[in-house]
Design a protein around this motif. Sequence first.
Motif, PDB file in Angstrom:
ATOM      1  N   VAL A 167     -61.174  78.465  41.214  1.00 34.74           N
ATOM      2  CA  VAL A 167     -60.640  77.115  41.341  1.00 34.74           C
ATOM      3  C   VAL A 167     -61.793  76.138  41.328  1.00 34.74           C
ATOM      4  N   GLY A 168     -61.513  74.917  41.065  1.00 37.61           N
ATOM      5  CA  GLY A 168     -62.531  73.886  41.134  1.00 37.61           C
ATOM      6  C   GLY A 168     -63.088  73.499  39.781  1.00 37.61           C
ATOM      7  N   ILE A 169     -62.811  74.242  38.732  1.00 43.60           N
ATOM      8  CA  ILE A 169     -63.299  73.862  37.419  1.00 43.60           C
ATOM      9  C   ILE A 169     -62.372  72.798  36.870  1.00 43.60           C
ATOM     10  N   ARG A 170     -62.929  71.632  36.562  1.00 45.38           N
ATOM     11  CA  ARG A 170     -62.119  70.541  36.054  1.00 45.38           C
ATOM     12  C   ARG A 170     -62.410  70.273  34.589  1.00 45.38           C
ATOM     13  N   ASP A 171     -62.981  71.221  33.890  1.00 49.40           N
ATOM     14  CA  ASP A 171     -63.385  70.996  32.510  1.00 49.40           C
ATOM     15  C   ASP A 171     -62.422  71.700  31.572  1.00 49.40           C
ATOM     16  N   SER A 172     -61.699  70.941  30.775  1.00 50.79           N
ATOM     17  CA  SER A 172     -60.752  71.536  29.836  1.00 50.79           C
ATOM     18  C   SER A 172     -61.327  71.603  28.432  1.00 50.79           C
ATOM     19  N   GLY A 173     -62.581  71.280  28.253  1.00 49.23           N
ATOM     20  CA  GLY A 173     -63.195  71.303  26.940  1.00 49.23           C
ATOM     21  C   GLY A 173     -63.150  69.955  26.243  1.00 49.23           C
ATOM     22  N   ALA A 174     -62.314  69.058  26.695  1.00 53.14           N
ATOM     23  CA  ALA A 174     -62.236  67.723  26.098  1.00 53.14           C
ATOM     24  C   ALA A 174     -63.190  66.792  26.832  1.00 53.14           C
ATOM     25  N   ALA A 175     -63.519  65.717  26.208  1.00 53.08           N
ATOM     26  CA  ALA A 175     -64.402  64.743  26.843  1.00 53.08           C
ATOM     27  C   ALA A 175     -63.698  64.150  28.056  1.00 53.08           C
ATOM     28  N   GLN A 176     -64.368  64.187  29.201  1.00 45.87           N
ATOM     29  CA  GLN A 176     -63.795  63.673  30.433  1.00 45.87           C
ATOM     30  C   GLN A 176     -64.811  62.798  31.120  1.00 45.87           C
ATOM     31  N   ARG A 177     -64.319  61.919  31.954  1.00 46.66           N
ATOM     32  CA  ARG A 177     -65.188  61.097  32.778  1.00 46.66           C
ATOM     33  C   ARG A 177     -65.197  61.688  34.184  1.00 46.66           C
ATOM     34  N   PRO A 178     -66.361  61.702  34.829  1.00 45.56           N
ATOM     35  CA  PRO A 178     -66.432  62.254  36.181  1.00 45.56           C
ATOM     36  C   PRO A 178     -65.737  61.349  37.186  1.00 45.56           C
ATOM     37  N   ALA A 179     -65.425  61.926  38.338  1.00 44.76           N
ATOM     38  CA  ALA A 179     -64.840  61.149  39.429  1.00 44.76           C
ATOM     39  C   ALA A 179     -65.870  60.135  39.910  1.00 44.76           C
ATOM     40  N   GLY A 180     -65.422  59.099  40.565  1.00 42.07           N
ATOM     41  CA  GLY A 180     -66.304  58.023  40.987  1.00 42.07           C
ATOM     42  C   GLY A 180     -67.390  58.439  41.947  1.00 42.07           C
ATOM     43  N   ASP A 181     -67.172  59.489  42.737  1.00 41.24           N
ATOM     44  CA  ASP A 181     -68.169  59.910  43.715  1.00 41.24           C
ATOM     45  C   ASP A 181     -69.022  61.076  43.235  1.00 41.24           C
ATOM     46  N   ASP A 182     -68.853  61.515  41.987  1.00 36.10           N
ATOM     47  CA  ASP A 182     -69.629  62.632  41.470  1.00 36.10           C
ATOM     48  C   ASP A 182     -71.083  62.232  41.230  1.00 36.10           C
ATOM     49  N   VAL A 183     -71.956  63.225  41.288  1.00 38.60           N
ATOM     50  CA  VAL A 183     -73.391  63.041  41.123  1.00 38.60           C
ATOM     51  C   VAL A 183     -73.797  63.598  39.766  1.00 38.60           C
ATOM     52  N   TYR A 184     -74.575  62.829  39.010  1.00 39.08           N
ATOM     53  CA  TYR A 184     -75.068  63.297  37.718  1.00 39.08           C
ATOM     54  C   TYR A 184     -76.203  64.287  37.934  1.00 39.08           C
ATOM     55  N   ARG A 185     -76.127  65.438  37.267  1.00 41.08           N
ATOM     56  CA  ARG A 185     -77.168  66.453  37.410  1.00 41.08           C
ATOM     57  C   ARG A 185     -78.153  66.431  36.245  1.00 41.08           C
ATOM     58  N   THR A 186     -77.704  66.784  35.065  1.00 37.23           N
ATOM     59  CA  THR A 186     -78.573  66.833  33.890  1.00 37.23           C
ATOM     60  C   THR A 186     -77.731  66.997  32.639  1.00 37.23           C
ATOM     61  N   TRP A 187     -78.378  67.126  31.488  1.00 34.75           N
ATOM     62  CA  TRP A 187     -77.668  67.287  30.226  1.00 34.75           C
ATOM     63  C   TRP A 187     -77.974  68.650  29.629  1.00 34.75           C
ATOM     64  N   TYR A 188     -77.060  69.124  28.783  1.00 31.73           N
ATOM     65  CA  TYR A 188     -77.200  70.407  28.095  1.00 31.73           C
ATOM     66  C   TYR A 188     -76.873  70.217  26.621  1.00 31.73           C
ATOM     67  N   THR A 189     -77.452  71.068  25.786  1.00 29.77           N
ATOM     68  CA  THR A 189     -77.231  70.945  24.351  1.00 29.77           C
ATOM     69  C   THR A 189     -75.932  71.582  23.897  1.00 29.77           C
ATOM     70  N   SER A 190     -75.309  72.394  24.759  1.00 31.50           N
ATOM     71  CA  SER A 190     -74.037  73.009  24.379  1.00 31.50           C
ATOM     72  C   SER A 190     -73.082  73.001  25.568  1.00 31.50           C
ATOM     73  N   HIS A 191     -71.811  73.041  25.261  1.00 34.06           N
ATOM     74  CA  HIS A 191     -70.787  73.079  26.298  1.00 34.06           C
ATOM     75  C   HIS A 191     -70.901  74.366  27.116  1.00 34.06           C
ATOM     76  N   ALA A 192     -71.178  75.484  26.456  1.00 37.24           N
ATOM     77  CA  ALA A 192     -71.284  76.773  27.145  1.00 37.24           C
ATOM     78  C   ALA A 192     -72.401  76.753  28.186  1.00 37.24           C
ATOM     79  N   ASN A 193     -73.542  76.151  27.855  1.00 32.74           N
ATOM     80  CA  ASN A 193     -74.644  76.067  28.820  1.00 32.74           C
ATOM     81  C   ASN A 193     -74.289  75.182  30.002  1.00 32.74           C
ATOM     82  N   CYS A 194     -73.580  74.099  29.751  1.00 36.16           N
ATOM     83  CA  CYS A 194     -73.160  73.201  30.823  1.00 36.16           C
ATOM     84  C   CYS A 194     -72.192  73.907  31.772  1.00 36.16           C
ATOM     85  N   VAL A 195     -71.222  74.614  31.208  1.00 37.09           N
ATOM     86  CA  VAL A 195     -70.247  75.342  32.022  1.00 37.09           C
ATOM     87  C   VAL A 195     -70.936  76.441  32.828  1.00 37.09           C
TER      88      VAL A 195
END
Length: 102
Positions: free
Chosen positions: A44-72
């Motif tokens: 539970v807790g995964i909010r990523d459906s593969g589509a472009a989403q905006r984070p919740a207002g209180d979320d913290v930005y971590r970093t960027w990845y070159t692929s979706h698989a690496n981010c997940v």
Amino acid sequence: MTLSSIPTLVRRLAGAAALVLAAGAAALPATAATLPAQPPPGVVGIRDSGAAQRPAGDDVYRTWYTSHANCVAAGQGGIDRGHWEHYTCSEGDWFWHLWTNR
């Protein structure tokens, strides 16, 4: 520079560009192992459906990845280690951005 040297120059530039592209492709990480499309049962807790989403207002930005698989993989790794309860991988123009709840 004469007109007769232009074809030679074009060939050299094309060769150099091909070399740079080949070196860049070789430097990218291989993504042979992919994550399943659906999370395993009980996760539970995964909010990523593969589509472009905006984070919740209180979320913290971590970093960027070159692929979706690496981010997940990074987001799920943080859940597994207890660093956060949920994450979002949002799609940017060139990269995937990891957002977490803390």
